[in-house]
Design a protein around this motif. Structure first.
Motif: not given
Length: 303
Positions: A70-77, A262-270, A277-282
């Motif tokens: 959880a901490q790792s994903i919090a830091q990366l996000s 939370v990030a929204g479409l524009r920021k999520s793409r970055r 390895g993750a893929e996104l449908l938004f």
């Protein structure tokens, strides 16, 4: 964890099936007692009760591992997912249940006790310190994915390689079913208001999760607030968003749906580039028009 759990798997005989199912149930009950903030006596709630004490608390390996992830994903996000969001999620749950919008002072008080940097982990001693009084941990945004990862590990110990695990819509599959080598068939909702259309994907050795506000939300002064919490604002998202994440494991799929919502479409793409390895449908509707976007991996498996 406040939701249902289902498991489907192929075993060589009924005896192995019974033993494997029993072992998975025991493992899930154990994890629930550790991670569920719905249970007064859970390990995570006992840890939260020590916040502000200045003490390093020894925790179980399971709790430490999920907090590490959880901490790792919090830091990366950059905090778009935050395992210390408990004071806000508790406030928001009550608001949705009672249909009463939390006051500004209530939100300010809760936000003061939120911040992933306030949670310190000591890997050498497997200890945790919560630096500020009133902190409350909530791994609901990652714990279900972590749990199905652990359940699949149990099945592997019984030699079971073909399985589907579903906890509250967080789905993890291993090898394809013997009678359908193309993969497990998983249906995805369209995300369009009032639509019953679905798309189907065939998956193996992957996890998939969707987050949205179709069923849980709060309306206040003509505005709809999602149950999906923005840790920065202390409010539920107030526009339609639905994120579906395909990932190699359950915990990434689970947590990243919250990050991208939370990030929204524009920021999520970055942001997606930070999670190999993750893929996104938004899907997102901020201005009355529905915008849809899918990453390369989803383009390959969806029309």
């Amino acid at each position: 964890m406040g939701t249902e759990f289902n498991v489907i798997f192929y075993a060589p005989d009924s005896a192995v099936a019974y033993q494997a199912n029993r072992a998975v149930s025991v493992r899930m009950d154990t994890l629930n007692a550790i991670m569920s903030d719905y249970l007064d006596g859970s390990e995570i709630n006992r840890l939260s009760a020590t916040s502000g004490s200045g003490k390093w608390i020894t925790v179980s390996a399971d709790l430490f591992h999920v907090l590490q992830k959880a901490q790792s994903i919090a830091q990366l996000s950059h905090g778009r997912y935050d395992p210390t969001v408990g004071p806000l999620s508790l406030l928001w749950r009550r608001a949705v249940r009672r249909k009463e919008f939390p006051t500004a002072s209530q939100r300010r008080k809760a936000r003061r006790a939120v911040g992933y940097r306030l949670m310190k982990l000591d890997r050498t001693n497997q200890t945790v310190k919560l630096r500020r009084s009133g902190m409350r941990l909530d791994v609901g945004g990652i714990g279900q994915g972590f749990a199905i990862d652990e359940a699949l590990t149990v099945l592997h110990q019984f030699g079971i390689r073909s399985a589907l695990l579903d906890i509250g819509g967080d789905i993890l599959v291993s090898d394809a079913p013997p009678d359908h080598p193309a993969g497990w068939r998983v249906s995805l909702g369209s995300g369009k208001a009032g639509s019953s259309d679905t798309a189907t994907v065939l998956l193996k050795n992957a996890a998939i999760t969707t987050s949205g506000d179709t069923y849980r939300f709060l309306e206040h002064k003509g505005r709809r607030y999602s149950h999906i919490m923005n840790p920065r604002s202390g409010l539920g998202l107030h526009h339609f968003v639905q994120a579906t994440v395909l990932a190699p494991d359950g915990y990434h799929a689970d947590a990243l749906t919250k990050v991208f919502s939370v990030a929204g479409l524009r920021k999520s793409r970055r942001l997606l580039k930070r999670f190999p390895g993750a893929e996104l449908l938004f899907l997102e509707n901020k201005t009355g028009k529905l915008h849809a976007w899918k990453s390369a991996g989803f383009k390959r498996i969806l029309p």
